[in-house]
Motif scaffolding. Structure first.
Motif, PDB file in Angstrom:
ATOM      1  N   ALA A 258       0.825  -1.209   0.000  1.00 50.36           N
ATOM      2  CA  ALA A 258       0.000   0.000   0.000  1.00 50.36           C
ATOM      3  C   ALA A 258       0.859   1.259   0.000  1.00 50.36           C
ATOM      4  O   ALA A 258       0.572   2.224  -0.716  1.00 50.36           O
ATOM      5  CB  ALA A 258      -0.919  -0.017   1.216  1.00 50.36           C
ATOM      6  N   ASP A 259       1.913   1.251   0.813  1.00 53.38           N
ATOM      7  CA  ASP A 259       2.770   2.430   0.938  1.00 53.38           C
ATOM      8  C   ASP A 259       3.458   2.757  -0.381  1.00 53.38           C
ATOM      9  O   ASP A 259       3.467   3.911  -0.835  1.00 53.38           O
ATOM     10  CB  ASP A 259       3.814   2.172   2.032  1.00 53.38           C
ATOM     11  CG  ASP A 259       4.402   3.466   2.581  1.00 53.38           C
ATOM     12  OD1 ASP A 259       4.091   4.537   2.047  1.00 53.38           O
ATOM     13  OD2 ASP A 259       5.175   3.390   3.558  1.00 53.38           O
ATOM     14  N   ILE A 260       4.031   1.744  -1.019  1.00 51.62           N
ATOM     15  CA  ILE A 260       4.717   1.976  -2.300  1.00 51.62           C
ATOM     16  C   ILE A 260       3.717   2.407  -3.359  1.00 51.62           C
ATOM     17  O   ILE A 260       3.959   3.356  -4.126  1.00 51.62           O
ATOM     18  CB  ILE A 260       5.470   0.704  -2.730  1.00 51.62           C
ATOM     19  CG1 ILE A 260       6.636   0.430  -1.770  1.00 51.62           C
ATOM     20  CG2 ILE A 260       6.002   0.846  -4.160  1.00 51.62           C
ATOM     21  CD1 ILE A 260       7.305  -0.915  -1.972  1.00 51.62           C
ATOM     22  N   GLY A 730      15.302   3.076   7.496  1.00 45.49           N
ATOM     23  CA  GLY A 730      15.032   4.268   8.298  1.00 45.49           C
ATOM     24  C   GLY A 730      15.752   5.496   7.775  1.00 45.49           C
ATOM     25  O   GLY A 730      15.215   6.615   7.793  1.00 45.49           O
ATOM     26  N   ALA A 731      16.986   5.314   7.299  1.00 47.11           N
ATOM     27  CA  ALA A 731      17.751   6.433   6.740  1.00 47.11           C
ATOM     28  C   ALA A 731      17.075   6.979   5.482  1.00 47.11           C
ATOM     29  O   ALA A 731      16.939   8.200   5.304  1.00 47.11           O
ATOM     30  CB  ALA A 731      19.180   5.983   6.427  1.00 47.11           C
ATOM     31  N   TRP A 732      16.639   6.098   4.585  1.00 52.95           N
ATOM     32  CA  TRP A 732      15.960   6.547   3.356  1.00 52.95           C
ATOM     33  C   TRP A 732      14.640   7.256   3.688  1.00 52.95           C
ATOM     34  O   TRP A 732      14.288   8.253   3.066  1.00 52.95           O
ATOM     35  CB  TRP A 732      15.683   5.347   2.449  1.00 52.95           C
ATOM     36  CG  TRP A 732      16.894   4.784   1.786  1.00 52.95           C
ATOM     37  CD1 TRP A 732      17.920   5.486   1.218  1.00 52.95           C
ATOM     38  CD2 TRP A 732      17.225   3.402   1.619  1.00 52.95           C
ATOM     39  NE1 TRP A 732      18.864   4.618   0.708  1.00 52.95           N
ATOM     40  CE2 TRP A 732      18.465   3.337   0.938  1.00 52.95           C
ATOM     41  CE3 TRP A 732      16.591   2.208   1.972  1.00 52.95           C
ATOM     42  CZ2 TRP A 732      19.069   2.122   0.601  1.00 52.95           C
ATOM     43  CZ3 TRP A 732      17.188   1.007   1.648  1.00 52.95           C
ATOM     44  CH2 TRP A 732      18.421   0.968   0.963  1.00 52.95           C
ATOM     45  N   ASP A 733      13.927   6.738   4.685  1.00 46.26           N
ATOM     46  CA  ASP A 733      12.635   7.318   5.056  1.00 46.26           C
ATOM     47  C   ASP A 733      12.798   8.747   5.551  1.00 46.26           C
ATOM     48  O   ASP A 733      12.100   9.670   5.102  1.00 46.26           O
ATOM     49  CB  ASP A 733      12.007   6.443   6.150  1.00 46.26           C
ATOM     50  CG  ASP A 733      10.520   6.729   6.341  1.00 46.26           C
ATOM     51  OD1 ASP A 733       9.985   7.624   5.659  1.00 46.26           O
ATOM     52  OD2 ASP A 733       9.886   6.041   7.159  1.00 46.26           O
ATOM     53  N   ASN A 734      13.739   8.968   6.470  1.00 47.06           N
ATOM     54  CA  ASN A 734      13.885  10.312   7.028  1.00 47.06           C
ATOM     55  C   ASN A 734      14.653  11.255   6.116  1.00 47.06           C
ATOM     56  O   ASN A 734      14.573  12.472   6.279  1.00 47.06           O
ATOM     57  CB  ASN A 734      14.517  10.243   8.419  1.00 47.06           C
ATOM     58  CG  ASN A 734      13.449  10.194   9.507  1.00 47.06           C
ATOM     59  OD1 ASN A 734      12.273  10.460   9.257  1.00 47.06           O
ATOM     60  ND2 ASN A 734      13.847   9.850  10.718  1.00 47.06           N
ATOM     61  N   ALA A 735      15.384  10.724   5.144  1.00 47.63           N
ATOM     62  CA  ALA A 735      15.975  11.606   4.124  1.00 47.63           C
ATOM     63  C   ALA A 735      14.852  12.288   3.339  1.00 47.63           C
ATOM     64  O   ALA A 735      14.904  13.493   3.057  1.00 47.63           O
ATOM     65  CB  ALA A 735      16.874  10.802   3.185  1.00 47.63           C
ATOM     66  N   LYS A 736      13.834  11.524   2.994  1.00 48.47           N
ATOM     67  CA  LYS A 736      12.658  12.102   2.327  1.00 48.47           C
ATOM     68  C   LYS A 736      12.001  13.152   3.223  1.00 48.47           C
ATOM     69  O   LYS A 736      11.573  14.212   2.755  1.00 48.47           O
ATOM     70  CB  LYS A 736      11.662  10.996   1.992  1.00 48.47           C
ATOM     71  CG  LYS A 736      10.412  11.479   1.262  1.00 48.47           C
ATOM     72  CD  LYS A 736       9.354  10.397   1.169  1.00 48.47           C
ATOM     73  CE  LYS A 736       8.681  10.178   2.511  1.00 48.47           C
ATOM     74  NZ  LYS A 736       7.488   9.304   2.417  1.00 48.47           N
ATOM     75  N   GLY A 761      13.365   1.352   0.690  1.00 51.37           N
ATOM     76  CA  GLY A 761      13.527   1.059   2.114  1.00 51.37           C
ATOM     77  C   GLY A 761      12.292   0.513   2.785  1.00 51.37           C
ATOM     78  O   GLY A 761      12.387  -0.100   3.860  1.00 51.37           O
ATOM     79  N   ASP A 762      11.125   0.708   2.170  1.00 53.77           N
ATOM     80  CA  ASP A 762       9.880   0.269   2.808  1.00 53.77           C
ATOM     81  C   ASP A 762       9.900  -1.216   3.173  1.00 53.77           C
ATOM     82  O   ASP A 762       9.678  -1.577   4.344  1.00 53.77           O
ATOM     83  CB  ASP A 762       8.678   0.592   1.914  1.00 53.77           C
ATOM     84  CG  ASP A 762       8.239   2.048   2.054  1.00 53.77           C
ATOM     85  OD1 ASP A 762       8.532   2.655   3.091  1.00 53.77           O
ATOM     86  OD2 ASP A 762       7.600   2.568   1.117  1.00 53.77           O
ATOM     87  N   PRO A 763      10.124  -2.135   2.223  1.00 51.53           N
ATOM     88  CA  PRO A 763      10.158  -3.551   2.627  1.00 51.53           C
ATOM     89  C   PRO A 763      11.396  -3.900   3.449  1.00 51.53           C
ATOM     90  O   PRO A 763      11.392  -4.894   4.185  1.00 51.53           O
ATOM     91  CB  PRO A 763      10.144  -4.305   1.290  1.00 51.53           C
ATOM     92  CG  PRO A 763      10.675  -3.339   0.285  1.00 51.53           C
ATOM     93  CD  PRO A 763      10.238  -1.991   0.759  1.00 51.53           C
ATOM     94  N   PHE A 764      12.453  -3.090   3.332  1.00 49.08           N
ATOM     95  CA  PHE A 764      13.628  -3.321   4.167  1.00 49.08           C
ATOM     96  C   PHE A 764      13.260  -3.185   5.644  1.00 49.08           C
ATOM     97  O   PHE A 764      13.508  -4.086   6.445  1.00 49.08           O
ATOM     98  CB  PHE A 764      14.721  -2.292   3.832  1.00 49.08           C
ATOM     99  CG  PHE A 764      15.699  -2.732   2.777  1.00 49.08           C
ATOM    100  CD1 PHE A 764      15.253  -3.197   1.553  1.00 49.08           C
ATOM    101  CD2 PHE A 764      17.061  -2.651   2.993  1.00 49.08           C
ATOM    102  CE1 PHE A 764      16.153  -3.588   0.574  1.00 49.08           C
ATOM    103  CE2 PHE A 764      17.970  -3.044   2.030  1.00 49.08           C
ATOM    104  CZ  PHE A 764      17.510  -3.514   0.812  1.00 49.08           C
ATOM    105  N   LYS A 765      12.675  -2.035   5.989  1.00 44.50           N
ATOM    106  CA  LYS A 765      12.506  -1.710   7.403  1.00 44.50           C
ATOM    107  C   LYS A 765      11.211  -2.240   7.998  1.00 44.50           C
ATOM    108  O   LYS A 765      11.144  -2.480   9.206  1.00 44.50           O
ATOM    109  CB  LYS A 765      12.569  -0.193   7.617  1.00 44.50           C
ATOM    110  CG  LYS A 765      11.479   0.618   6.946  1.00 44.50           C
ATOM    111  CD  LYS A 765      11.705   2.114   7.118  1.00 44.50           C
ATOM    112  CE  LYS A 765      10.686   2.928   6.331  1.00 44.50           C
ATOM    113  NZ  LYS A 765       9.314   2.775   6.834  1.00 44.50           N
TER     114      LYS A 765
END
Length: 830
Positions: A258-260, A730-736, A761-765
């Protein structure tokens, strides 16, 4: 709404589930036939079946004032207070003011979540059949337990599932109250209320979760006969792990599909975050709860239960003196009760400080009071650990120095519960140099360099978090060897004292239980709050400013409200990330204690075959290698389910999104996206569960010490894979988030690049990394039964039949490993 999601389940069942279950049933049938072959023979009970609790009333505490049984009865009262704490906050959240437009959206999200959970409940009952068959074969057919005793063990496996499922349900109800109340609080223009509301919701879940889990375990400990209690604890723990694994994996797949699907529309159509015209946004909100609320609630419940069961099992197997057994059991449960009190006290203390500092502030750093809460809880917990230990076990086994040694070992874990989040923030916080490196890389190199910088953050985090765990576990190990004045140490009280120390460190990780759950639950509420704000279209309600002034006395500033909600979501992202390594670290350290239980059974209490726990024993070495293969397959399979599901979601949204002449997407289109997410979450979960289940049986039947190597391997590989994936994501998420909130560059090429990084990063984290925790524990717990089945079958029928069954089980497992990619591929002709 329930009907359309149940139809999605029915379609999934007719296409995939029925064939999968029928195929898997052939493997169970083979096991049943083999068990029947030696069912008439008498077998000696294995390690966990021999577990018999001592009489807790035989030892007195607090200077002889009260016996152990009566002392722990007071713990039930504390658990009731914990439940009342959670329910009181629940009621307060429900009655908080909220505009009808926001409340309607949060109720719609809850209805989709509720129907999703009903679907998952049916699925869990099907999975329980697999576990029930093995329990009946082992305890009933092999060990010849009477029917009533087997029924009780089965009952407690269902209780374990019900516990995981129930707290997950409570979690989504609380969070779907809190999301609209947080969004509405933003309209007041002050940051403190939008910090306080999600934290209050998280504490409600945390206190309820820990209280329910502790209440269930106290019931087994205090009211189930001693010779039944050991197997009941094992059944309870297996049920918890099964529930948590299923809800974590399926929820993680659902939420990231859903997120992607929703996020990529920002790039394709240049629309804003949570645009009401995007049919994927409702599914995204449902996914936030299915993946980031349901999963962590069930996972947290299981983590606390399984860690406790691991320590109980160790004490009963490794400590020979019944008096010392009682002292340690009572002490451990008293410490669990004290953790509830410590978390509640720290929460109230931190609330006083935060309110005094931020109640009237125009701006605030949302991470600051969350950080202080973690540290205050850690300090209070450690202080109470020493105080209560000195009162409960001033002397143990004739040694008056052990109380402070044991308290120190637990405190190493409690300290880890505060230190690890600080280290995680180094790699995931919006203030982190690693996260800012991701943004800087993306400014010139686009998504490619941004993604590479995220990989760097994840890999470095593995080093620092791994070393922190090593240091704290080593401290626990060293303390076990500290002698008293007579030269005696903890090793004089038990076999393998360092293993007990590792279990206590894991126990200490959870010393801040409700607070750990609270800061983890903070994230899905803050994420949903933004979505509720946008989906409510509150800015377009006729005469809304006058209505808000009249009904709520609010002079609204919509732009400031949106900015605050976005900034708070960055803090939510960070603290969601901080809880993940604590849970996975607990899984790995706790698994060490449970693996020891299997070793004790296989070696007759470390008196035989100890030489096979060596690299010189080839099966052990081969098991170590095999575990890594399973971990990498698992992360690939779970990500593939997300990839295929997200492809279908994007395909549908792109074909059906309407941007002209409408304010919001149709309910029918939003429902269709949820159906897609549900379908692929279930398909992915079926493949993964059956492959893991039969792999556990196969490797246990190959050779017992091969299986020990395998369990050690999945714990270690899983630890580092999970840390890497969680923190890179988490790093990719907060970079956005930095690009959106701080740089104000939404809709730019830089924003597009960080959105791509975030979707990687979504499925990663939120899918692969977080699901490794319950998978490791489920495999280890279920392995207790599987390896005993294998050993007894070999003893009675010889190794040939055992190896034939291992081949059959592996064939079933490999079939689903194969299916997890080849039947989940994106088929463009579909």
């Amino acid at each position: 709404m329930r009907t359309w999601l149940q139809n999605a389940w029915s379609n999934c069942g007719s296409e995939v589930l029925q064939r999968s279950v029928k195929f898997a049933a052939s493997g169970i049938l083979a096991l049943s036939t083999a068990a029947g072959a030696f069912g008439s023979q008498t077998s000696e009970a294995g390690g966990e079946a021999n577990l018999k609790l001592p009489d807790l009333s035989s030892v007195r505490f607090l200077g002889g004032a009260i016996d152990g049984h009566k002392l722990l009865l007071w713990g039930i009262l504390i658990c009731v207070f914990g439940l009342l704490f959670g329910l009181t906050i629940f009621s307060r959240l429900k009655n908080m003011p909220v505009h009808r437009s926001m409340r309607d959206i949060s109720e719609l999200i809850y209805e989709t979540c509720k129907t999703y959970l009903i679907t998952q409940g049916k699925f869990l009952l099907i999975l329980e059949i697999f576990i029930a068959v093995v329990i009946v074969l082992y305890f009933g057919v092999l060990l010849k337990f009477e029917v009533s005793r087997v029924a009780i063990i089965l009952l407690f496996s269902l209780v374990g599932i019900a516990g995981s499922y129930g707290v997950a349900w409570f979690g989504i109800r609380v969070n779907t109250f809190a999301n609209s109340r947080t969004a509405f609080a933003g309209l007041r223009g002050k940051p403190y209320p939008i910090y306080h509301t999600p934290l209050e919701a998280g504490m409600s879940i945390g206190m309820m979760l820990i209280s329910v889990e502790l209440l269930m375990m106290l019931f087994i400990l205090l009211f189930i006969p001693g010779d039944y209690a050991g197997p009941c604890f094992i059944g309870f723990a297996i049920g918890e792990s099964l529930g948590a694994a299923a809800l974590r994996i399926a929820g993680g797949i659902f939420t990231k599909i859903a997120d992607i699907g929703s996020d990529l529309m920002k790039i394709v159509f240049k629309i804003k975050e949570d645009d009401a015209r995007n049919p994927g946004v409702i599914a995204d909100c449902t996914g936030d709860n299915a993946g980031d609320s349901v999963g962590p609630s069930a996972d947290g419940f299981e983590t606390y239960g399984v860690t406790g069961v691991a320590l109980i099992t160790f004490i009963l197997l490794a400590v020979k003196d019944p008096t010392v057994q009682v002292q340690l059991l009572v002490w451990i449960f008293v410490m669990r009760i004290v953790m509830l009190i410590a978390s509640a006290a720290a929460y109230f203390l931190n609330a006083i400080i935060a309110k005094a500092k931020y109640a009237n502030a125009e701006e605030m750093n949302y991470e600051a009071p969350l950080t202080s809460l973690v540290w205050i809880t850690s300090i209070v917990s450690i202080t109470l650990t020493y105080l209560i230990s000195s009162l409960i076990i001033p002397t143990i086994g004739g040694d008056s120095s052990q109380w402070w040694k044991l308290a120190t070992i637990i405190s190493c874990g409690t300290l880890a519960g505060a230190v690890i989040p600080e280290l995680v923030k180094v790699f995931t916080s919006t203030e982190s140099r690693h996260v800012r490196e991701v943004v800087t890389s993306a400014q010139e190199g686009g998504a490619s360099l941004g993604i590479l910088s995220g990989f760097v953050a994840g890999n470095f985090s593995g080093y620092y978090l791994g070393m922190a765990m090593v240091v704290l576990m080593a401290a626990g190990y060293l303390i076990t060897g500290v002698p008293n004045a007579a030269g005696a140490s903890l090793s004089n009280l038990m076999i393998a004292a360092p293993v007990f120390a590792f279990g206590l460190v894991a126990f200490g990780f959870l010393g801040m239980g409700p607070v750990t759950i609270a800061v983890d639950s903070y994230g899905p509420v803050t994420d949903n709050a933004q979505s509720v704000y946008e989906l409510s279209l509150i800015e377009h309600v006729p005469n809304i400013k006058a209505e808000l002034k009249k009904d709520f006395n609010i002079d609204v500033n919509f732009e400031k409200a949106k900015d605050m909600l976005e900034a708070n979501d960055g803090a939510g992202n960070t603290f969601k990330a901080t809880a993940k390594p604590v849970l996975i670290g607990t899984a790995v350290v706790g698994a060490t204690t449970m693996i020891f239980s299997i070793i004790m059974a296989l070696t007759g209490g470390l008196t035989a075959n100890v030489d096979k726990l060596s690299l010189l024993h080839a099966p052990f070495m081969l098991g170590l290698i095999t575990g890594g293969a399973m971990i990498y397959w698992f992360t690939g399979a779970s990500t593939q389910a997300v990839t295929t599901g997200a492809y279908r979601a994007v395909e549908f949204i792109k074909a059906n999104i309407k941007l002209e002449g409408v304010e919001k997407a149709s309910v029918a289109d939003s429902k269709k996206v949820v159906e897609i997410c549900t379908k692929y979450a279930q398909k992915g979960m079926i493949n993964i569960f059956i492959a893991v289940f039969f792999a556990t049986l196969a490797f246990a039947f190959v050779e017992p010490f091969f299986f020990i190597g395998y369990l050690i391997s999945i714990a270690i590989f899983g630890l580092y894979q999970a840390i890497f994936m969680a923190n890179a994501g988490g790093a990719w998420d907060n970079a956005k988030k930095i690009v959106e909130v701080e740089l104000k560059q939404k809709g730019t090429p830089l924003h597009d690049a960080t959105v791509v990084g975030d979707t990687v990063g979504d499925p990663f984290k939120d899918t692969s990394s977080v699901a490794l925790n319950p998978v490791i524990k489920f495999t280890t717990l279920f392995g207790l039964l599987a390896v005993e089945l294998a050993v007894q079958l070999t003893a009675t029928q010889g190794s040939t039949l055992t190896h034939i069954l291992a081949a059959v089980f592996f064939a079933v497992s490999f079939t689903f490993v194969y299916r997890s990619f080849y039947s989940m591929r994106i088929r463009t002709d579909a």
